[in-house]
Scaffold this motif. Structure first.
Motif, mmCIF file in Angstrom:
data_model
loop_
_atom_site.group_PDB
_atom_site.id
_atom_site.type_symbol
_atom_site.label_atom_id
_atom_site.label_comp_id
_atom_site.label_asym_id
_atom_site.label_seq_id
_atom_site.Cartn_x
_atom_site.Cartn_y
_atom_site.Cartn_z
ATOM 1 N N PHE A 1 0.830 -1.208 0.000
ATOM 2 C CA PHE A 1 0.000 0.000 0.000
ATOM 3 C C PHE A 1 0.868 1.263 0.000
ATOM 4 C CE2 PHE A 1 -3.818 -2.214 2.242
ATOM 5 C CZ PHE A 1 -4.199 -2.764 1.031
ATOM 6 N N GLU A 2 1.938 1.216 0.813
ATOM 7 C CA GLU A 2 2.815 2.395 0.880
ATOM 8 C C GLU A 2 3.408 2.713 -0.495
ATOM 9 O OE1 GLU A 2 4.296 2.415 5.537
ATOM 10 O OE2 GLU A 2 5.594 1.530 4.007
ATOM 11 N N LYS A 3 3.905 1.703 -1.154
ATOM 12 C CA LYS A 3 4.507 1.902 -2.486
ATOM 13 C C LYS A 3 3.472 2.428 -3.474
ATOM 14 C CE LYS A 3 8.780 0.295 -2.303
ATOM 15 N NZ LYS A 3 9.926 1.162 -2.526
ATOM 16 N N GLU A 4 2.287 1.872 -3.393
ATOM 17 C CA GLU A 4 1.225 2.261 -4.309
ATOM 18 C C GLU A 4 0.872 3.744 -4.105
ATOM 19 O OE1 GLU A 4 -0.407 1.273 -7.375
ATOM 20 O OE2 GLU A 4 0.418 -0.501 -6.450
ATOM 21 N N ILE A 5 0.739 4.134 -2.827
ATOM 22 C CA ILE A 5 0.396 5.531 -2.516
ATOM 23 C C ILE A 5 1.523 6.471 -2.947
ATOM 24 C CG2 ILE A 5 0.113 7.147 -0.575
ATOM 25 C CD1 ILE A 5 -1.603 4.965 0.766
ATOM 26 N N GLN A 6 2.752 6.061 -2.640
ATOM 27 C CA GLN A 6 3.919 6.873 -2.991
ATOM 28 C C GLN A 6 3.960 7.109 -4.511
ATOM 29 O OE1 GLN A 6 7.443 4.910 -1.661
ATOM 30 N NE2 GLN A 6 8.808 6.372 -2.636
ATOM 31 N N GLN A 7 3.725 6.049 -5.260
ATOM 32 C CA GLN A 7 3.784 6.195 -6.714
ATOM 33 C C GLN A 7 2.663 7.088 -7.242
ATOM 34 O OE1 GLN A 7 2.926 3.156 -9.590
ATOM 35 N NE2 GLN A 7 5.045 3.178 -10.264
ATOM 36 N N ARG A 8 1.491 6.954 -6.645
ATOM 37 C CA ARG A 8 0.372 7.810 -7.069
ATOM 38 C C ARG A 8 0.659 9.270 -6.780
ATOM 39 N NH1 ARG A 8 -5.113 4.307 -5.961
ATOM 40 N NH2 ARG A 8 -4.261 2.522 -7.026
ATOM 41 N N GLU A 9 1.255 9.519 -5.610
ATOM 42 C CA GLU A 9 1.548 10.911 -5.256
ATOM 43 C C GLU A 9 2.601 11.496 -6.183
ATOM 44 O OE1 GLU A 9 2.147 10.947 -1.016
ATOM 45 O OE2 GLU A 9 -0.025 10.978 -0.670
ATOM 46 N N GLU A 10 3.592 10.681 -6.500
ATOM 47 C CA GLU A 10 4.632 11.159 -7.432
ATOM 48 C C GLU A 10 4.027 11.493 -8.789
ATOM 49 O OE1 GLU A 10 8.328 8.672 -5.619
ATOM 50 O OE2 GLU A 10 7.877 8.337 -7.744
ATOM 51 N N ARG A 11 3.163 10.597 -9.234
ATOM 52 C CA ARG A 11 2.535 10.815 -10.546
ATOM 53 C C ARG A 11 1.699 12.091 -10.532
ATOM 54 N NH1 ARG A 11 -0.935 6.358 -11.557
ATOM 55 N NH2 ARG A 11 0.690 4.963 -10.880
ATOM 56 N N LYS A 12 0.973 12.291 -9.432
ATOM 57 C CA LYS A 12 0.126 13.486 -9.316
ATOM 58 C C LYS A 12 0.990 14.757 -9.324
ATOM 59 C CE LYS A 12 -3.245 15.810 -6.423
ATOM 60 N NZ LYS A 12 -3.634 16.045 -5.052
ATOM 61 N N THR A 13 2.099 14.720 -8.535
ATOM 62 C CA THR A 13 2.982 15.883 -8.478
ATOM 63 C C THR A 13 3.538 16.206 -9.854
ATOM 64 O OG1 THR A 13 3.587 15.315 -6.226
ATOM 65 C CG2 THR A 13 5.069 16.810 -7.382
ATOM 66 N N ASN A 14 3.970 15.170 -10.560
ATOM 67 C CA ASN A 14 4.536 15.413 -11.891
ATOM 68 C C ASN A 14 3.509 16.000 -12.846
ATOM 69 O OD1 ASN A 14 7.051 14.575 -11.153
ATOM 70 N ND2 ASN A 14 6.713 12.451 -11.763
ATOM 71 N N LEU A 15 2.291 15.532 -12.723
ATOM 72 C CA LEU A 15 1.229 16.057 -13.569
ATOM 73 C C LEU A 15 0.964 17.530 -13.241
ATOM 74 C CD1 LEU A 15 -0.675 14.737 -15.677
ATOM 75 C CD2 LEU A 15 -2.404 14.665 -13.893
ATOM 76 N N LEU A 16 0.896 17.825 -11.934
ATOM 77 C CA LEU A 16 0.642 19.210 -11.517
ATOM 78 C C LEU A 16 1.775 20.127 -11.977
ATOM 79 C CD1 LEU A 16 -0.696 18.699 -7.864
ATOM 80 C CD2 LEU A 16 -2.001 19.463 -9.852
ATOM 81 N N LEU A 17 3.007 19.629 -11.880
ATOM 82 C CA LEU A 17 4.151 20.436 -12.316
ATOM 83 C C LEU A 17 4.082 20.692 -13.818
ATOM 84 C CD1 LEU A 17 7.112 18.871 -10.305
ATOM 85 C CD2 LEU A 17 6.274 21.225 -10.126
ATOM 86 N N ALA A 18 3.749 19.653 -14.561
ATOM 87 C CA ALA A 18 3.683 19.801 -16.024
ATOM 88 C C ALA A 18 2.582 20.792 -16.407
ATOM 89 C CB ALA A 18 3.429 18.448 -16.665
ATOM 90 N N GLN A 19 1.467 20.758 -15.676
ATOM 91 C CA GLN A 19 0.347 21.656 -16.005
ATOM 92 C C GLN A 19 0.619 23.097 -15.567
ATOM 93 O OE1 GLN A 19 -2.801 19.659 -13.976
ATOM 94 N NE2 GLN A 19 -3.306 18.326 -15.698
ATOM 95 N N ALA A 20 1.475 23.257 -14.552
ATOM 96 C CA ALA A 20 1.623 24.582 -13.930
ATOM 97 C C ALA A 20 2.364 25.582 -14.817
ATOM 98 C CB ALA A 20 2.346 24.451 -12.597
ATOM 99 N N GLY A 21 3.261 25.085 -15.651
ATOM 100 C CA GLY A 21 4.005 25.986 -16.537
ATOM 101 C C GLY A 21 4.889 26.974 -15.798
ATOM 102 N N LEU A 22 5.415 26.561 -14.645
ATOM 103 C CA LEU A 22 6.273 27.477 -13.874
ATOM 104 C C LEU A 22 7.631 27.640 -14.564
ATOM 105 C CD1 LEU A 22 5.548 26.067 -10.321
ATOM 106 C CD2 LEU A 22 5.190 28.447 -10.992
ATOM 107 N N PRO A 23 8.221 28.828 -14.439
ATOM 108 C CA PRO A 23 9.588 28.979 -14.955
ATOM 109 C C PRO A 23 10.538 28.151 -14.089
ATOM 110 C CG PRO A 23 8.714 31.086 -14.160
ATOM 111 C CD PRO A 23 7.713 30.049 -13.819
ATOM 112 N N ASN A 24 11.727 27.872 -14.596
ATOM 113 C CA ASN A 24 12.684 27.114 -13.787
ATOM 114 C C ASN A 24 13.153 27.962 -12.612
ATOM 115 O OD1 ASN A 24 12.615 24.898 -15.444
ATOM 116 N ND2 ASN A 24 14.193 25.728 -16.799
#
Ligand SMILES: Nc1ncnc2c1ncn2[C@@H]1O[C@H](COP(=O)(O)OP(=O)(O)OP(=O)(O)O)[C@@H](O)[C@H]1O
Ligand SMILES: [Mg+2]
Length: 239
Positions: free
Chosen positions: A37-60
């Motif tokens: 369960f821990e691994k599953e949750i960790q992977q989901r959170e990582e995926r969500k963060t990456n998606l949010l980062l990609a959508q955010a369009g923040l400068p480096n």
């Protein structure tokens, strides 16, 4: 049995378990499940963060620490309130005012990154010019609704560089619609080199300008960036 497990994991959308369940080393059923369960949750959170980062369009972000020594915070504000996105809890806005190279984009980027990494909040960074261009284009194509829907889902909208480019009438009106839509339901950070008295030059119409300022400042905090340009300092240091 292996294929059966993979099939069930797929149906249950346990994408980590599907490929890796056999890597778990555990002495009991409980421990096995816990790790899975821990691994599953960790992977989901990582995926969500990456998606949010990609959508955010923040400068480096430059990676160096932010220097607060030339930043004037209005009463009741502190660094944590900004960086930890506390202003977002009450749908407050931030107005970053200051000259070129003083850290307005840098600080808004840090706030945006924190909102994603710490709290998993959807945010979006636009320069005013790019948002207005997108709005005008969408308006021409008749799909303005798509941008509005995208912005509706955000917790924080960052509008960078208000004031460098004057807006045409239609662009100004569309930007007003966005600011109106966000009013009291989400936070906006707006960065500008202009005092409110000069915003008229950007929006081109005193009534529209007043309506914009009224909505933005109603629940807002002013942050003044008063330093000399760090960009200039940095490039001088490099020579
Ligand atoms: N307060 C600060 N602390 C540390 N570095 C800073 C600070 N302000 C600026 N810098 C450095 O200078 C660079 C330019 O800053 P930034 O892009 O945030 O300026 P700005 O206020 O947005 O300027 P502009 O109005 O021209 O867009 C940053 O990438 C950063 O390296
Ligand atoms: Mg900037």
């Amino acid at each position: 049995m292996n294929t059966q497990i993979q099939e069930y994991a797929k149906r249950l959308k346990l994408s980590w378990a599907r490929e890796h369940y056999h890597e778990i080393k555990a002495d009991s059923n409980e421990e096995f499940l816990l790790q899975l369960f821990e691994k599953e949750i960790q992977q989901r959170e990582e995926r969500k963060t990456n998606l949010l980062l990609a959508q955010a369009g923040l400068p480096n972000a430059s990676g160096k620490p932010f220097d607060w020594s030339e930043i004037v915070l209005a009463k009741g504000l502190n660094q944590e309130y900004l960086l930890d996105g506390k202003f977002m809890e009450k749908q407050e806005n931030l107005i970053f005012y200051g000259g070129v190279g003083t850290g307005k984009t840098f600080l808004s980027t840090l706030i945006g990154l924190n909102a994603i990494h710490k709290y998993g909040k959807p945010i979006k960074f636009y320069t005013v010019a790019s948002l207005v261009n997108q709005l005008l284009e969408a308006n021409d194509k008749g799909n303005l609704n798509k941008i509005f829907k995208k912005i509706e889902k955000l917790d924080l909208l960052i509008l960078d560089e208000l004031g460098y480019i004057p807006l045409h009438k239609q662009g100004a009106e569309l930007l007003f619609q966005i600011i109106s839509m966000c009013y009291e339901i989400k936070s906006i950070i707006i960065t500008t080199n202009l005092q409110f008295g000069q915003w008229n030059h950007v929006f081109g119409d005193p009534i529209l300008t007043e309506a914009v300022i009224d909505r933005l400042i109603h629940h807002s905090h002013l942050v003044v960036f008063k330093g000399p340009s760090n960009r200039m300092k940095e490039s001088l240091l490099q020579n």
